[in-house]
Design an enzyme around this catalytic site. Sequence first.
Site, PDB file in Angstrom:
ATOM      1  N   HIS A   1      -4.764  -1.073  -5.358  1.00 28.06           N
ATOM      2  CA  HIS A   1      -5.342  -0.012  -4.540  1.00 28.06           C
ATOM      3  C   HIS A   1      -6.113   0.920  -5.442  1.00 28.06           C
ATOM      4  O   HIS A   1      -5.621   1.319  -6.495  1.00 28.06           O
ATOM      5  CB  HIS A   1      -4.244   0.708  -3.758  1.00 28.06           C
ATOM      6  CG  HIS A   1      -3.590  -0.198  -2.764  1.00 28.06           C
ATOM      7  ND1 HIS A   1      -2.476  -0.930  -3.065  1.00 28.06           N
ATOM      8  CD2 HIS A   1      -3.959  -0.540  -1.513  1.00 28.06           C
ATOM      9  CE1 HIS A   1      -2.166  -1.679  -2.018  1.00 28.06           C
ATOM     10  NE2 HIS A   1      -3.046  -1.466  -1.064  1.00 28.06           N
TER      11      HIS A   1
ATOM     12  N   CYS B   1       0.802  -1.237   0.000  1.00 24.64           N
ATOM     13  CA  CYS B   1       0.000   0.000   0.000  1.00 24.64           C
ATOM     14  C   CYS B   1       0.830   1.280   0.000  1.00 24.64           C
ATOM     15  O   CYS B   1       0.581   2.160  -0.842  1.00 24.64           O
ATOM     16  CB  CYS B   1      -0.995   0.026   1.151  1.00 24.64           C
ATOM     17  SG  CYS B   1      -1.288  -1.534   1.967  1.00 24.64           S
TER      18      CYS B   1
HETATM   19 ZN   LIG Z   1      -3.121  -2.419   0.692  1.00 26.63          ZN
END
Ligand SMILES: [Zn+2]
Length: 681
Positions: free
Chosen positions: A425, A374
């Site tokens: 994402h 992320c």
């Molecule tokens: Zn993530």
Amino acid sequence: MDTIHITMPDGAVREVPLGTTAAEIAQQISPRLAKEALVARVAPIHSLGGGTAAAAAAVAAGTSPDAAPEARLSSASNGEGFLVDLRAPIDQDVKLSILTPKDPEAIQVLRHSAAHLLAAAVLELFPNVKLGIGPPIDTGFFYDFVRDEPFTPDDLARIEKKMRELAAQDIPNERKMLPKPEALELYRKWGQGFKCELVEERAIEPMVSFYTTGKFIDFCRGPHIPSTGRIRAFKLMSVAGAYWKGQEGNPQMQRIYGACFYTQQELDEYLHRLEEAKRRDHRRLGPELDLFSVQEEAGPGLIFWHPKGGLVRKIMEDWLREELLKRGYDLVYTPHIMRLELWKTSGHAGFYRENMFGPIEVEKDDYQLKPMNCPGHILIYKSRLRSYRELPVRLAELGTVYRYERSGVLHGLLRVRGFTQDDAHIFCMPEQIESEIEACIDFAFAVMKTFGFSDYVVELSDWDANHPENYAGSAADWARSTAALQTTLTRLKIPFKRMEGEAAFYGPKIDVKLIDAIGRPWQLTTVQFDFNLPARFGLEYVGEDGARHQPLMVHRALWGSVERFFGILIEHYAGAFPVWLAPVQAEVLPLSEKFLEYGKKVTAALKEAGFRAHLDDRNEKLQAKIRDAQMLKIPYMLVVGGKEAEAGTVSVREHSKGDLGPRPLAQFLSDLRQQVDSRAI
Ligand SMILES: [Zn+2]
Ligand SMILES: [Zn+2]
């Protein structure tokens, strides 16, 4: 004579003499119920009462001691009441249910009684063993013993035989109450030190509850089934080491495990499922089919993909990347190691620390092996100012991450220390979330369909609305996102289970578990909102109004990880991959050396057409070649001899269907083309 009122589940009230038992009431209702009954559930209607039933109730309700795992049996002492022996006298007004084998709780009582039967049998054969505890478990029971010699498979067979003898004698399980000092004296004289310890620690009332099965006597709160005759479908499975009270450093005990069901058919089905699971175990098939390995020399939990496994992975990844691009994702790559400072900003260095490898110092700066993708994707998003026109931004990566998992929990491809997530994402505006969630769900179902799964379970995890202080994001964020998840599932007519309070602190999520060929659920897809990271990294976009806004962020992984999904595929297909995924699609088997030339020609034609073919040119008998190709679970075997060479055909054998007869080579090629292109399962 005093009477009491018994309210049955259908609301009917019976007036019976004080001290009547559930067994007697069952008998009044029908002899059949009396025969089927295993145990009873009572819920006192007036809280005041005395005498033995109240004592039994108190015992069952948990105010009296027992070994902790056995306490689970009576932990249901909520408004529904608690379980008692069928022959416990009832001496107050109660609601009563008589439980038969249809009731899962009654089966646990049966299994607990089977544990006592095991201990009774062991004591008959090995009178000097020291007893630990013996609770029921999900599929049966265990009992812990201390004995100098290890129990052998022969011992287990003898013990099981003795259990059957004792069961056939239909020995009653009788409850006795003893004063604590007497109980201690009994165990002390018998030399059962562990039981003394349990009574010392857990008997907090003056009277202590015991159960006897013939000569065997156990400190136990019960309840139990009336007698041993009902324990018919059981099998002793294994012996494992266990520490007294589960604590390392305590005396080592031998734990005998047994499987126990109500009917032989249920037991047989369970044993069959175990066999199937063993046959499909990816940790065995991986090396057997030369797909992957874990190398002690390199370290635990780290996967080596061998050429054949690597080929399957390439095909899986090709499909995925193509779909990602089709579905509007951008493919990115991010470094495996980044400054520790970044993980402080993301918060992982705090709340995720235990799952991370330690930092690495480089030029007096600390670096961190990435446990997540992320922050990397966030840095790409943040690399320039974004306009609302660009949103949604969907960044996807087959991103390799490293997580510290204790060596005890590592498991083949499923729990590892280094793995590649099929991660993405999505950064979007509030009005885009429903369509984005729908697209994620659609993608997840495309994965299941393509790879051959039809059954699944979906869970929607929400926050605990009574404790907003434990969560990131506002109530409005939670309400809007949870609603988006829910309305999407509803609109797509996907049944789901709502899990209140099960969400992570940073946002609600949808989990998809797929069900494999033998009915086991596997956690797969996650679609997860995040109200935490956009704030921590100060993510923005310029809205249509010209002002700066914070985008919504969604993490999503479809397979979970390539390793995990590969493990699931191996087990689902028991190693026999569908032809579009198989590392070798066709094995060419010349009948003898004389036909090697034609074999080479066929192999070359297959390869020319883009198929994965292999020629077995060993000087072996055809039967041996077929057996080996069968072992390697190759979808097609093409036998070629004189007749085939002359006619330009191949004799086709299919892995699961056997001989399909001769076919012109050109026809086989076009059939194969059709199967591979349609990704037939
Ligand atoms: Zn993530
Ligand atoms: Zn017990």
